[in-house]
Motif scaffolding. Sequence first.
Motif, PDB file in Angstrom:
ATOM      1  N   PRO A 288      -8.544 -13.435  -2.909  1.00 38.02           N
ATOM      2  CA  PRO A 288      -9.569 -12.452  -3.313  1.00 38.02           C
ATOM      3  C   PRO A 288      -9.874 -11.516  -2.145  1.00 38.02           C
ATOM      4  N   LEU A 289      -9.622 -10.235  -2.337  1.00 44.59           N
ATOM      5  CA  LEU A 289      -9.752  -9.253  -1.261  1.00 44.59           C
ATOM      6  C   LEU A 289     -10.928  -8.335  -1.545  1.00 44.59           C
ATOM      7  N   PRO A 290     -11.635  -7.897  -0.483  1.00 45.44           N
ATOM      8  CA  PRO A 290     -12.712  -6.918  -0.655  1.00 45.44           C
ATOM      9  C   PRO A 290     -12.149  -5.577  -1.154  1.00 45.44           C
ATOM     10  N   PRO A 291     -12.968  -4.781  -1.823  1.00 47.00           N
ATOM     11  CA  PRO A 291     -12.487  -3.475  -2.323  1.00 47.00           C
ATOM     12  C   PRO A 291     -11.957  -2.573  -1.209  1.00 47.00           C
ATOM     13  N   LEU A 292     -12.590  -2.610  -0.028  1.00 47.41           N
ATOM     14  CA  LEU A 292     -12.109  -1.756   1.060  1.00 47.41           C
ATOM     15  C   LEU A 292     -10.691  -2.137   1.473  1.00 47.41           C
ATOM     16  N   ILE A 293     -10.378  -3.426   1.517  1.00 46.38           N
ATOM     17  CA  ILE A 293      -9.026  -3.859   1.902  1.00 46.38           C
ATOM     18  C   ILE A 293      -8.036  -3.473   0.819  1.00 46.38           C
ATOM     19  N   LYS A 294      -8.424  -3.623  -0.448  1.00 48.19           N
ATOM     20  CA  LYS A 294      -7.522  -3.224  -1.535  1.00 48.19           C
ATOM     21  C   LYS A 294      -7.212  -1.732  -1.468  1.00 48.19           C
ATOM     22  N   ARG A 295      -8.268  -0.937  -1.208  1.00 46.07           N
ATOM     23  CA  ARG A 295      -8.021   0.505  -1.089  1.00 46.07           C
ATOM     24  C   ARG A 295      -7.157   0.816   0.119  1.00 46.07           C
ATOM     25  N   GLY A 296      -7.355   0.088   1.218  1.00 43.31           N
ATOM     26  CA  GLY A 296      -6.520   0.302   2.401  1.00 43.31           C
ATOM     27  C   GLY A 296      -5.057   0.004   2.117  1.00 43.31           C
ATOM     28  N   MET A 297      -4.766  -1.120   1.438  1.00 39.56           N
ATOM     29  CA  MET A 297      -3.384  -1.436   1.058  1.00 39.56           C
ATOM     30  C   MET A 297      -2.805  -0.344   0.169  1.00 39.56           C
ATOM     31  N   TYR A 298      -3.606   0.101  -0.794  1.00 39.84           N
ATOM     32  CA  TYR A 298      -3.152   1.147  -1.713  1.00 39.84           C
ATOM     33  C   TYR A 298      -2.783   2.425  -0.957  1.00 39.84           C
ATOM     34  N   ARG A 299      -3.639   2.827  -0.008  1.00 39.62           N
ATOM     35  CA  ARG A 299      -3.385   4.084   0.694  1.00 39.62           C
ATOM     36  C   ARG A 299      -2.186   3.983   1.629  1.00 39.62           C
ATOM     37  N   VAL A 300      -1.964   2.809   2.214  1.00 41.00           N
ATOM     38  CA  VAL A 300      -0.784   2.636   3.074  1.00 41.00           C
ATOM     39  C   VAL A 300       0.485   2.817   2.258  1.00 41.00           C
ATOM     40  N   VAL A 301       0.567   2.158   1.119  1.00 43.36           N
ATOM     41  CA  VAL A 301       1.760   2.273   0.274  1.00 43.36           C
ATOM     42  C   VAL A 301       1.902   3.700  -0.249  1.00 43.36           C
ATOM     43  N   GLN A 302       0.790   4.321  -0.649  1.00 43.57           N
ATOM     44  CA  GLN A 302       0.867   5.678  -1.191  1.00 43.57           C
ATOM     45  C   GLN A 302       1.338   6.675  -0.147  1.00 43.57           C
ATOM     46  N   GLU A 303       0.785   6.609   1.056  1.00 44.60           N
ATOM     47  CA  GLU A 303       1.180   7.553   2.108  1.00 44.60           C
ATOM     48  C   GLU A 303       2.639   7.358   2.497  1.00 44.60           C
ATOM     49  N   ALA A 304       3.080   6.086   2.608  1.00 43.68           N
ATOM     50  CA  ALA A 304       4.476   5.826   2.974  1.00 43.68           C
ATOM     51  C   ALA A 304       5.428   6.313   1.892  1.00 43.68           C
ATOM     52  N   LEU A 305       5.096   6.096   0.621  1.00 43.77           N
ATOM     53  CA  LEU A 305       5.945   6.593  -0.462  1.00 43.77           C
ATOM     54  C   LEU A 305       5.977   8.116  -0.481  1.00 43.77           C
ATOM     55  N   THR A 306       4.823   8.744  -0.232  1.00 37.02           N
ATOM     56  CA  THR A 306       4.792  10.212  -0.212  1.00 37.02           C
ATOM     57  C   THR A 306       5.704  10.768   0.874  1.00 37.02           C
ATOM     58  N   ASN A 307       5.629  10.195   2.067  1.00 37.09           N
ATOM     59  CA  ASN A 307       6.494  10.668   3.151  1.00 37.09           C
ATOM     60  C   ASN A 307       7.955  10.384   2.859  1.00 37.09           C
ATOM     61  N   ALA A 308       8.259   9.232   2.254  1.00 38.29           N
ATOM     62  CA  ALA A 308       9.644   8.898   1.947  1.00 38.29           C
ATOM     63  C   ALA A 308      10.225   9.869   0.933  1.00 38.29           C
ATOM     64  N   VAL A 309       9.457  10.171  -0.120  1.00 37.56           N
ATOM     65  CA  VAL A 309       9.945  11.107  -1.133  1.00 37.56           C
ATOM     66  C   VAL A 309      10.093  12.511  -0.556  1.00 37.56           C
ATOM     67  N   LYS A 310       9.213  12.891   0.375  1.00 29.17           N
ATOM     68  CA  LYS A 310       9.242  14.251   0.929  1.00 29.17           C
ATOM     69  C   LYS A 310      10.374  14.435   1.924  1.00 29.17           C
ATOM     70  N   HIS A 311      10.577  13.462   2.797  1.00 29.81           N
ATOM     71  CA  HIS A 311      11.508  13.651   3.905  1.00 29.81           C
ATOM     72  C   HIS A 311      12.836  12.911   3.726  1.00 29.81           C
ATOM     73  N   ALA A 312      12.908  11.966   2.797  1.00 39.11           N
ATOM     74  CA  ALA A 312      14.171  11.258   2.539  1.00 39.11           C
ATOM     75  C   ALA A 312      14.347  11.091   1.041  1.00 39.11           C
ATOM     76  N   PRO A 313      14.440  12.216   0.296  1.00 39.40           N
ATOM     77  CA  PRO A 313      14.551  12.099  -1.160  1.00 39.40           C
ATOM     78  C   PRO A 313      15.820  11.379  -1.568  1.00 39.40           C
ATOM     79  N   ASP A 314      15.715  10.665  -2.686  1.00 35.20           N
ATOM     80  CA  ASP A 314      16.831   9.926  -3.285  1.00 35.20           C
ATOM     81  C   ASP A 314      17.297   8.756  -2.437  1.00 35.20           C
TER      82      ASP A 314
END
Length: 562
Positions: A288-314
């Motif tokens: 069971p994780l606090p909401p702040l930690i869940k949001r932190g995990m979410y933002r880490v994955v989102q930012e990394a995916l955004t950079n991957a799609v932008k700079h290393a597409p496909d």
Amino acid sequence: MLHARTTSAGSARAGDAALWATLAVTTGYGFHDAATPSLTLDLLLPLAVLAVAVPWSRHRPAAAVVLVNGLCVVGLADPATPGNAHVLSLAALSCLLGSRVAAARGPLLVLAGCAAVNLAACAVLRAHPVWWFYALSVLPAALLLPWLTGRHWRGRRQLVREGWRLAHSLEERQHLVAERARLTERAEIAADMHDSLGHALSLVALRAGALELSPDLTNSDRADLADLRGTIADAVEQLRDTVAVLQDPPGRNTDAGLPVDDTVEDLLSRAVASGVPVRWERRGVVPPLPPLIKRGMYRVVQEALTNAVKHAPDCPVSVRITHEPDRTRVTVMNAVPSAGGSAHAGDGPARGDGRGLIGLHERVAVLGGSLRTEPDEDGFHVTAVLPHQATARSGMPTPEPLTVPGTPDRPREPAPPAEAAPHPAPDTAPVPAPPESAERLASVRGEARRRSAVAFVAPVVAAVFFVPSAVYLAWQLTSSVLPPSHFDELPVGRPRAELAPLLPARAYPYPPDHARSLPRPPGTRCEFYRSGRDLLADVDLYRLCWSGNTLSAKDTVPARRA
């Protein structure tokens, strides 16, 4: 993504079909207009060659130009005229060569090779001067001028595209400035809350702890004061969470625009549905994780995916979430693009400003975790370690964390020492790096200057090589023309001095072999004159035979042997 690629491929095929149809119409017109057309050489063979050359013009434009130039070489073997409709196809594919190939050296070598093949064909075929004039003037113009037009078109598109790119970059920077201003304001509010309200709560907790030691209180009063001190401690913890939220950048959509119950699984599912090649796994028991930690995990994955799609597409992306007893580790890795360049924009200052990763560092630091971003030979790694209980700390200058006196289970955390900023001497102050927009502008200007230099030098070199020969040959062809009306007025038996006003300035110096081999009257010398001024067709010749200075015979020599 697959639909976009299919649409692009369909548009390319439709464009190739339209170009082939246009060139086929010109080829058919040339076949219909030919004096003695050959179905195989003048229609079927050119259509088949164009069916191969037009698709090649996208991936092998130089080879497409060479193929169509071969049709022009075949046209030089026509005994009637060197001119044909294939020169229009050659000009079209040469223009595509200039618009689709950025380099200049390779295409120029191809164009020079095609021109050399044309001249060699004239020499092998022992072509007449009209054919030489065609190979020295029309074919080089069809190769060079459309290529320069294509390069100009490409340069113009590149400038427009770069202009829009710079405008988009400036717009993004404006948004970043506004976001930074909002973040600064929130950090100031957090600092004020920490300094004022936190100090007041600390004093209340201190006085409550002091009252607990009073000998006049009953056990019930002491229990009430202990509860009061615990309540104040909880308020301090809530204040810490509020300060952490206020210091978190509001412009990155922490909660805005997303469902309240949006999870990392939902984010990855949307990425896979969008065509991103993501492979992910979760290890360990989900605590069971606090909401702040869940949001932190979410933002880490989102930012990394955004950079991957932008700079290393496909490129494939792997996400691994590992739950440990007291912390959760999030690892995102994207592969290196096939071009061999850097796999990420954030791995060096020369590739973007890295504000997304900087903000991610700040977010993870606020939650009491750590973030590591690094490239290697396999790709780019983003690894975040988040504690299961958030602790308010940040890389920004913030006041010392609050503690409640008399509560040993909440020890005071020492504030990290502030790093002193270096003060370089005035004579050794570092020179600020030029902005990225200035570097891009300099690069585009340099490319435009090089393109302009090639556009100026290439025609000059071609003119020095081809123009004098073509002009001299055209002068010889036009200055030896005897109009048919003047030929009819020439009476046999009259002296040359009397006929001089009707004769051209000079005789035609390149009569064909069949004209030279015709029998002539004994004791005479014969001169040949062209009957028309057409530079791209072989016209009939007039033969005048002179006995001394007296015209003894005249006749007409057909352009081709009967």
